[in-house]
Design a protein around this motif. Structure first.
Motif: not given
Length: 499
Positions: A48-50, A71-75, A332-340, A344-345
């Motif tokens: 998420v931070q990446q 402590n990630t700053g993510v709300e 938006l992501f597969y379980p292996d963390q690669t993008s479907v 661009d957020f």
């Protein structure tokens, strides 16, 4: 001296208030976990931070997730599940204990800003609706006891099924069968300045009624407009129409101060044979256009300039979700963390299309221009849309600018069509414009009028500026100016005390 201190305190408080009000619309993501193959919360926090995702919704109050996002700053928007509504509605002590054990130990390191009490209760079995408002009151009371009721907002999420009518938007009305709990809920939201949370899915409207809803209209790609006969408001996409239906339903009950928040929306990347629109291309187009639309702070036709916070569903594909094939493929992501698919957020860049997708000529060898066979009326409507809702910078076709001559509708429309086409991945759908756009292999650039090419800097300079400034608006500029002025005033006051 005392009066000066009071003035300084007032200015600082005004500055802090203004900074909150000037935040603008936001994009978040829903972190559903109905799967048995997902990465650990720690790895999810890194992902998420990446990708610079700053707002996240979870559907419970998982201690592992709260720890991971500390402590990630993510709300964070956390949830009380429907299964907990009964004990939470019956006894204040149950809520106090939950807050003490499951929330407070991780707050404020975990930046919790919303608590949702129940989710789409009108869609579930049984009669949980009657439990929602009492549970909301108990949650608010628990927050008041620890002084957090102004920092953490309490609400509940709903499906669009909470409406009995949603078209035309001005006829939006809540289902009368839900009135027994909706009225006290709306009173609660208005009193506590909490948003009305709605889950909106144009995908389902298209899938279930393709003869009445066009794919372009559902994907924010329509070059034509749907007119609300009661208000004369023009709609170029279903998302806005559904949002306004909620606003009109609220206004019909005289709740005019409640803001709407979209707690789920998105598009599936895979479906069954009956779900042909569930593709990676369409999912990418919908979510990309959604992000650009939201951060542009344009609002909706009935609420121009109104800020809107939106959460995209969902972070991952979830293999344990029941129902049709699409239900397990919203990620938006597969379980292996690669993008479907690439997304661009920030909403600022050119659409990044994966190389293995079936979009046409992404290497910059095709352009989109206006058809000579199109009627003047259709061309004008398409040009107006491209330069308006399509977010194309059309300054280059204004008088004295490099693409103004020849001063013809076809020439001006061609420049605007191509800019939109290239900014949105040079896909077939991005050159439709209601049938007035055609793709060509020959560069239409001439003299000093340079037509954009995807992935290239070859464009009129103003185009780059348009993409980079998508998220800015006159409101944000004014907020920034006033904030700077107040900050400088505070500094001057402070320095005067020092001397």
């Amino acid at each position: 001296m005392a009066r000066g201190v009071e003035q300084l305190i007032f200015l600082i408080s005004l500055l802090l208030t203004l900074l909150v009000l000037c935040r603008g619309s936001t994009i978040g993501v829903c972190y559903g976990r109905n799967a048995d193959d997902l990465p650990t919360p720690d790895k999810v926090a890194q992902l998420v931070q990446q990708h610079k995702i700053k707002y996240l919704r979870i559907y419970d109050s998982s201690i592992q997730v709260l720890k991971a996002f500390a402590n990630t700053g993510v709300e964070l928007m956390i949830g009380i599940t429907n299964s907990d509504l009964l004990p939470f509605s019956q006894f204040q002590s149950n809520v106090d204990t939950w807050l003490k054990n499951s929330v407070l130990p991780y707050y404020p390191a975990a930046r919790i800003t919303y608590i949702t009490v129940g989710a789409e209760v009108t869609e579930g079995p049984g009669n949980a609706s009657a439990l929602v408002v009492p549970a909301m009151h108990n949650v608010l009371m628990a927050l008041k006891k620890v002084g957090l009721h102004k920092k953490i907002k309490v609400s509940s999420t709903h499906s669009l099924g909470v409406l009995s009518r949603s078209f035309p938007p001005s006829a939006g009305a809540f289902n009368s069968s839900h009135a027994f709990f909706l009225k006290p809920m709306l009173e609660f939201l208005a009193e506590n300045q909490s948003p009305f949370m709605i889950d909106i899915y144009p995908y389902y409207a298209y899938r279930d009624s393709p003869n009445n809803v066009s794919l372009d209209y559902a994907l924010f790609e329509s070059s034509s407009e749907v007119i609300d006969p009661n208000t004369g408001l023009l709609y170029t996409n279903m998302f806005d129409a559904q949002i306004d239906a909620i606003y009109f339903a609220l206004m019909a009950l005289n709740f005019r101060t409640i803001k709407v928040m979209v707690t789920e929306t998105g598009w599936p990347s895979k479906g069954s044979s009956k779900e042909k629109a569930a593709t990676p291309d369409n999912a990418q187009i919908y979510n990309t256009n959604l992000i650009r639309h939201v951060i542009n702070n344009s609002g909706t036709p009935a609420k121009l300039g109104e800020e809107l916070d939106v959460y995209i569903f969902s972070l991952f594909n979830e293999n344990r979700k029941p129902g049709m094939e699409s239900e397990r493929n919203w990620g938006l992501f597969y379980p292996d963390q690669t993008s479907v698919y690439s997304l661009d957020f920030s909403g600022k860049g050119v659409l990044d299309v994966p190389a293995n997708k079936s979009l046409t000529s992404f290497n910059g060898t095709t352009w989109c221009i206006a058809s000579n066979n199109a009627s003047q009326l259709d061309l004008q409507n398409a040009l107006d849309w491209a330069c308006g809702s399509g977010n194309v910078d059309c300054s280059a076709i204004q008088p004295s600018q490099p693409c103004f001559e020849p001063d013809t509708l076809v020439s001006h429309a061609s420049y605007a069509f191509n800019s939109y086409y290239q900014q949105n991945g040079a896909s077939d759908v991005a050159c439709s414009f209601g049938g007035t756009g055609v793709k060509v292999n020959k560069d239409p650039s001439y003299d000093n009028c340079m037509y954009m090419i995807t992935g290239s800097n070859k464009t009129a300079a103003s185009n780059t500026t348009a993409i980079a400034s998508t998220s800015s608006s006159a409101q944000n500029e004014a907020c920034a100016w006033i904030s700077s002025f107040l900050l400088m005033t505070c500094v001057v006051y402070f320095l005067s005390f020092e001397h």
